[in-house]
Scaffold this active site. Structure first.
Site, PDB file in Angstrom:
ATOM      1  N   SER A  98       0.843  -1.197   0.000  1.00  0.00           N
ATOM      2  CA  SER A  98       0.000   0.000   0.000  1.00  0.00           C
ATOM      3  C   SER A  98       0.876   1.244   0.000  1.00  0.00           C
ATOM      4  O   SER A  98       2.102   1.175   0.141  1.00  0.00           O
ATOM      5  CB  SER A  98      -0.916   0.012   1.228  1.00  0.00           C
ATOM      6  OG  SER A  98      -0.169   0.311   2.390  1.00  0.00           O
TER       7      SER A  98
ATOM      8  N   LYS B 219       5.547   0.699   9.520  1.00  0.00           N
ATOM      9  CA  LYS B 219       5.365   2.116   9.826  1.00  0.00           C
ATOM     10  C   LYS B 219       6.681   2.656  10.388  1.00  0.00           C
ATOM     11  O   LYS B 219       7.645   1.921  10.579  1.00  0.00           O
ATOM     12  CB  LYS B 219       4.245   2.332  10.859  1.00  0.00           C
ATOM     13  CG  LYS B 219       2.898   1.726  10.497  1.00  0.00           C
ATOM     14  CD  LYS B 219       2.222   2.391   9.313  1.00  0.00           C
ATOM     15  CE  LYS B 219       0.904   1.714   8.966  1.00  0.00           C
ATOM     16  NZ  LYS B 219       0.317   2.239   7.718  1.00  0.00           N
TER      17      LYS B 219
ATOM     18  N   SER C 157       0.864   3.686   2.270  1.00  0.00           N
ATOM     19  CA  SER C 157       0.860   4.359   3.572  1.00  0.00           C
ATOM     20  C   SER C 157       2.237   4.870   3.993  1.00  0.00           C
ATOM     21  O   SER C 157       2.328   5.716   4.886  1.00  0.00           O
ATOM     22  CB  SER C 157       0.322   3.411   4.650  1.00  0.00           C
ATOM     23  OG  SER C 157       1.246   2.365   4.912  1.00  0.00           O
TER      24      SER C 157
ATOM     25  N   SER D 176      -2.912   6.716   5.986  1.00  0.00           N
ATOM     26  CA  SER D 176      -2.258   5.655   6.751  1.00  0.00           C
ATOM     27  C   SER D 176      -3.099   5.310   7.974  1.00  0.00           C
ATOM     28  O   SER D 176      -3.455   6.200   8.767  1.00  0.00           O
ATOM     29  CB  SER D 176      -0.857   6.091   7.201  1.00  0.00           C
ATOM     30  OG  SER D 176      -0.284   5.135   8.070  1.00  0.00           O
TER      31      SER D 176
END
Length: 306
Positions: free
Chosen positions: A89, A146, A91, A254
């Site tokens: 993705s 992250k 994010s 996100s």
């Protein structure tokens, strides 16, 4: 608990290894006994082909012996050294793009067993600014990636798209205990878009780590969905002991700690350190080429992750 593929690899390694040992200790000696008995019955004139047939390994044993060294090496490598991941993705844009293939350094943090994820060796702790892979707290079989923003004891505020951090004090620190705004420097606007909205690209100075983030000025912050922590404001997060607070670099696209809370230290998998391949994919909805088919390689993206 580890993901299904990791469990499958461990079971395949154990299974093939046990078959190899069973053959070496039990089945192979029995085949040799049969060969000796057959040679004795034939007064030493047993045809070579018949003897070879008697000691021939079963197909299952032959397969297990051929795959065990390879599978064992792969299992050890991805469990304790480096594990490959694909970015699914956007994010973590612009740091990581869809189609990036990365290596995650497993020994950067505590070394864990590949199935139950119990700590085997206590190593370094995640640091502020690390791009970390971890087991998603709400679904531990799923891996998330992250950036580590808050360490245990930190107070983090994300207000009006601006990050503030009050670092927890330790015995050897003096420049802590006060709320500080994280510096942002605008690089450009309109290089990336979220839906039809242009995004701004900033360089964020997170302590000693400088990295780029994206913001979408036209998108408001959905604070009504933020994780609600007792005793704090809706956009304030106090990191519990043994936990970390993480955000995606694509701040308005996100699902991160703002929405579900904190990452337990035991969920940490490793530090993302290198992009080893990066594919472009077709984004034209009118094209005959499926969107999952690579259309090019972004060689300029290969290298260390910051």
């Amino acid at each position: 608990m580890a993901g299904y593929f990791a469990i499958f690899l461990v079971l395949l390694t154990l299974g093939s290894g046990l078959i190899w040992l069973l053959d070496a200790w039990v089945l192979a000696p029995k085949r040799q006994q049969k060969l000796a008995m057959a040679q004795s019955s034939a007064n030493g004139s047993l045809p070579e082909e018949a003897g070879a047939q008697l000691i021939k390994e079963p197909q299952l044993v032959e397969t297990a012996k051929s795959i065990f060294p390879v599978i064992a090496l792969i299992t050890l490598f991805r469990s304790f050294i480096y594990e490959p991941f694909q970015i699914p993705s956007g994010s973590m844009m612009p740091t990581l793009l869809v189609g990036d293939f990365i290596l995650v350094e497993k020994f950067s943090y505590d070394v864990k067993d590949p199935v139950w994820r119990k700590t085997l060796y206590s190593n370094a702790k995640p640091q502020r600014g690390d791009v970390a892979v971890f087991k998603y707290p709400e679904q531990p079989t799923v891996d998330y990636i992250k950036r580590v923003i808050g360490l245990p004891g930190d107070r983090v505020i994300y207000r009006n798209k601006q990050l503030f951090i009050e670092r927890a004090c330790t015995a050897d620190q003096t420049d802590c205990g006060k709320l500080e705004m994280v510096a942002l420097n605008l690089k450009n606007e309109g290089e990336y878009y979220q839906e039809q909205y242009p995004q701004r690209r900033y360089t964020e100075q997170l302590g000693a780590v400088a990295h780029d983030i994206l913001q979408t000025p036209a998108r408001r912050e959905h604070t009504e969905f933020f994780f609600k922590q007792h005793g704090t404001a809706i956009d304030e997060f106090v990191v519990p002991d043994g936990h970390y607070f993480v955000l995606g670099d694509n701040r308005d696209n996100s699902r991160d700690g703002r929405y579900w809370g904190f990452v337990p230290e035991d969920n940490m998998v490793g530090k993302a350190v290198f992009i080893w391949m990066s594919f472009e994919f077709n984004t034209d909805p009118n094209s005959w080429i499926p969107g999952w088919v690579p259309t090019g390689v972004r060689f300029s993206r290969l290298g260390a992750i910051h």
